[in-house]
Write an enzyme that holds these catalytic residues in place. Structure first.
Site, PDB file in Angstrom:
ATOM      1  N   LYS A   1       0.820  -1.215   0.000  1.00 27.46           N
ATOM      2  CA  LYS A   1       0.000   0.000   0.000  1.00 27.46           C
ATOM      3  C   LYS A   1       0.851   1.260   0.000  1.00 27.46           C
ATOM      4  O   LYS A   1       0.479   2.261  -0.603  1.00 27.46           O
ATOM      5  CB  LYS A   1      -0.973   0.000   1.181  1.00 27.46           C
ATOM      6  CG  LYS A   1      -2.062  -1.049   1.022  1.00 27.46           C
ATOM      7  CD  LYS A   1      -3.261  -0.755   1.883  1.00 27.46           C
ATOM      8  CE  LYS A   1      -4.340  -1.790   1.664  1.00 27.46           C
ATOM      9  NZ  LYS A   1      -5.451  -1.676   2.609  1.00 27.46           N
TER      10      LYS A   1
ATOM     11  N   LYS B   1      -4.981 -11.133  -5.820  1.00 28.55           N
ATOM     12  CA  LYS B   1      -6.189 -11.503  -5.070  1.00 28.55           C
ATOM     13  C   LYS B   1      -7.348 -10.584  -5.474  1.00 28.55           C
ATOM     14  O   LYS B   1      -7.139  -9.442  -5.894  1.00 28.55           O
ATOM     15  CB  LYS B   1      -5.919 -11.428  -3.565  1.00 28.55           C
ATOM     16  CG  LYS B   1      -5.719 -10.030  -3.050  1.00 28.55           C
ATOM     17  CD  LYS B   1      -5.795  -9.956  -1.526  1.00 28.55           C
ATOM     18  CE  LYS B   1      -5.777  -8.500  -1.117  1.00 28.55           C
ATOM     19  NZ  LYS B   1      -5.942  -8.219   0.275  1.00 28.55           N
TER      20      LYS B   1
ATOM     21  N   LYS C   1     -11.394  -4.820  -3.927  1.00 27.66           N
ATOM     22  CA  LYS C   1     -12.225  -3.702  -4.394  1.00 27.66           C
ATOM     23  C   LYS C   1     -11.364  -2.702  -5.169  1.00 27.66           C
ATOM     24  O   LYS C   1     -11.780  -2.144  -6.169  1.00 27.66           O
ATOM     25  CB  LYS C   1     -12.836  -2.956  -3.203  1.00 27.66           C
ATOM     26  CG  LYS C   1     -13.389  -3.873  -2.132  1.00 27.66           C
ATOM     27  CD  LYS C   1     -13.761  -3.140  -0.850  1.00 27.66           C
ATOM     28  CE  LYS C   1     -13.307  -3.905   0.367  1.00 27.66           C
ATOM     29  NZ  LYS C   1     -14.013  -3.647   1.608  1.00 27.66           N
TER      30      LYS C   1
HETATM   31  P1  AMP Z   1     -10.954  -5.988   3.655  1.00 26.87           P
HETATM   32  O1  AMP Z   1     -11.945  -5.812   2.576  1.00 26.87           O
HETATM   33  O2  AMP Z   1      -9.548  -5.833   3.177  1.00 26.87           O
HETATM   34  O3  AMP Z   1     -11.275  -5.194   4.898  1.00 26.87           O
HETATM   35  O4  AMP Z   1     -11.055  -7.537   4.068  1.00 26.87           O
HETATM   36  C1  AMP Z   1     -12.103  -8.066   4.830  1.00 26.87           C
HETATM   37  C2  AMP Z   1     -11.926  -9.557   5.006  1.00 26.87           C
HETATM   38  O5  AMP Z   1     -12.012 -10.237   3.745  1.00 26.87           O
HETATM   39  C3  AMP Z   1     -10.555  -9.959   5.584  1.00 26.87           C
HETATM   40  O6  AMP Z   1     -10.726 -11.025   6.502  1.00 26.87           O
HETATM   41  C4  AMP Z   1      -9.779 -10.411   4.387  1.00 26.87           C
HETATM   42  O7  AMP Z   1      -8.774 -11.358   4.712  1.00 26.87           O
HETATM   43  C5  AMP Z   1     -10.871 -11.047   3.528  1.00 26.87           C
HETATM   44  N1  AMP Z   1     -10.525 -10.988   2.094  1.00 26.87           N
HETATM   45  C6  AMP Z   1     -10.354  -9.867   1.352  1.00 26.87           C
HETATM   46  N2  AMP Z   1     -10.045 -10.180   0.067  1.00 26.87           N
HETATM   47  C7  AMP Z   1     -10.012 -11.546  -0.006  1.00 26.87           C
HETATM   48  C8  AMP Z   1      -9.752 -12.490  -1.044  1.00 26.87           C
HETATM   49  N3  AMP Z   1      -9.481 -12.097  -2.285  1.00 26.87           N
HETATM   50  N4  AMP Z   1      -9.804 -13.810  -0.742  1.00 26.87           N
HETATM   51  C9  AMP Z   1     -10.099 -14.219   0.513  1.00 26.87           C
HETATM   52  N5  AMP Z   1     -10.348 -13.382   1.548  1.00 26.87           N
HETATM   53  C10 AMP Z   1     -10.315 -12.061   1.306  1.00 26.87           C
END
Ligand code: AMP
Ligand code: TRP
Length: 324
Positions: free
Chosen positions: A111, A191, A194
């Site tokens: 980031k 991965k 968003k």
């Molecule tokens: P975030 O949107 O970064 O706040 O992530 C929220 C949750 O979703 C966290 O537990 C992340 O580890 C999980 N997460 C986000 N992107 C992925 C992905 N591509 N595959 C699996 N888990 C994800």
């Protein structure tokens, strides 16, 4: 019941990576653990954001999580900034965390390179605030996707350091991974996220799901319809595991290996199953109104505050501050 906590940032719409990596598990774990689920708005301030949008994003995310099945009767469901003790404990932990270990965090490296010299101290200390979120409630388990495992290791390290310096106090939290802990993006490059716009929104309508799936990257080693496939390296197969029955997953696996099924048909079946699982979530989401969601968050904040206040009272004593 052992206590469990997880968090998610209000940085954009939920996608199926979040759902299969974390949220689906959050819902399933309710009832077996004392569950705390937190929308981490303070974490969302660590990269550039639009102040006018933050509160609406937080509310929309709360609505989506409730629609997924987070049940405020069973879980303490709240917004991080409503509980001031998160930042207070973060300061205490910041005085235990080292610059060296924070510099090694992969998420910070990724980031901060996107910020081109404008990365803030908030982004650098992001994992410390995350550790505070977890330790404040003395959570033992943290259901997250694979990308968060390093932050959990860091949390365990500062937790141990606190306990050895000030006396045993916090339990060491462990990550709890789902059976699909890493969903790749539709581009197959990184991965699903968003910010990279390589995602399927969780609230997508059935037509959108099938059109996004049509263009999705599959098995790079399968060039022609009659080549045998390799499900273990195909993201579509991984997503099937989250939305299709065990029986179907097994038959797709063997049909793919023998070229009995092609990618187009495999995606068609997946689109149907995804639509079937996600339609009820979309319907619940559309029925929820802002005022009932605000009420839920307000009640959640009250419950979280009472636990957080008690922890901080004990922490202040442990670390040797003057109490009046
Ligand atoms: P975030 O949107 O970064 O706040 O992530 C929220 C949750 O979703 C966290 O537990 C992340 O580890 C999980 N997460 C986000 N992107 C992925 C992905 N591509 N595959 C699996 N888990 C994800
Ligand atoms: N860093 C997590 C993510 O990006 C979000 C998060 C913040 C979190 N605090 C947490 C996750 C506490 C689990 C527990 O996904």
């Amino acid at each position: 019941m052992p206590r469990l906590l997880s968090g998610i940032q209000p940085t954009g719409e939920l996608h199926i990576g979040n759902y299969l990596g974390a949220i689906k598990n959050w819902v399933l774990l309710q009832g077996s653990y004392e569950t705390f689920y937190c929308i981490v708005d303070l974490h969302a301030m660590t990269t550039p954001y639009e102040p006018k949008e933050m509160s609406q994003r937080t509310l929309e995310l709360a609505k989506a999580l409730l629609a997924c099945g987070i049940d405020p009767q069973q879980s303490v469901f709240f917004v991080q900034s409503h509980v001031k003790e998160h930042t207070e404990l973060a300061w205490v932990l910041m005085c235990l965390a080292t610059m060296g270990e924070l510099s090694r965090m992969t998420q910070f490296k990724e980031k901060s390179s996107e910020q081109k010299g404008h990365a803030t101290a908030g982004l650098f200390t992001y994992p410390v605030l995350q550790a505070a979120d977890i330790l404040l409630y003395k959570a033992e388990l943290v259901p997250v996707g694979e990308d968060q495992v390093q932050h959990l290791e860091f949390t365990r390290d500062v937790c141990r350091r606190f306990n050895s310096r000030f006396g045993q106090f916090f339990p060491e939290p462990k990550p709890l991974l789902s059976k699909t802990p890493r969903i790749m993006g539709l581009d197959g490059q990184t991965k699903m996220s968003k910010s990279r716009n390589n995602h399927i929104p969780l609230l997508a309508a059935p037509e959108e799901i099938s059109s996004l799936l049509k263009g999705a990257y599959t098995d790079p080693a399968r060039l022609r319809r009659h080549d045998p496939g390799h499900p273990e390296i195909c993201n579509i197969f991984t997503i099937h595991k989250g939305f299709s029955t065990q029986e179907l997953v097994s038959s797709i696996e063997s049909d793919c290996r023998t070229a009995g099924i092609g990618c187009t048909d495999c995606k068609k079946i997946l689109a149907e199953n995804m639509a079937k699982s996600l339609e009820p979530i979309r319907e619940r989401y559309l029925r929820l109104n802002d005022s009932e969601v605000l009420e839920v968050l307000c009640a959640g904040a009250t419950k979280a505050q009472s636990v957080a206040k008690e922890t901080m009272k004990q922490v202040r004593e442990k670390i040797g501050l003057l109490l009046v």
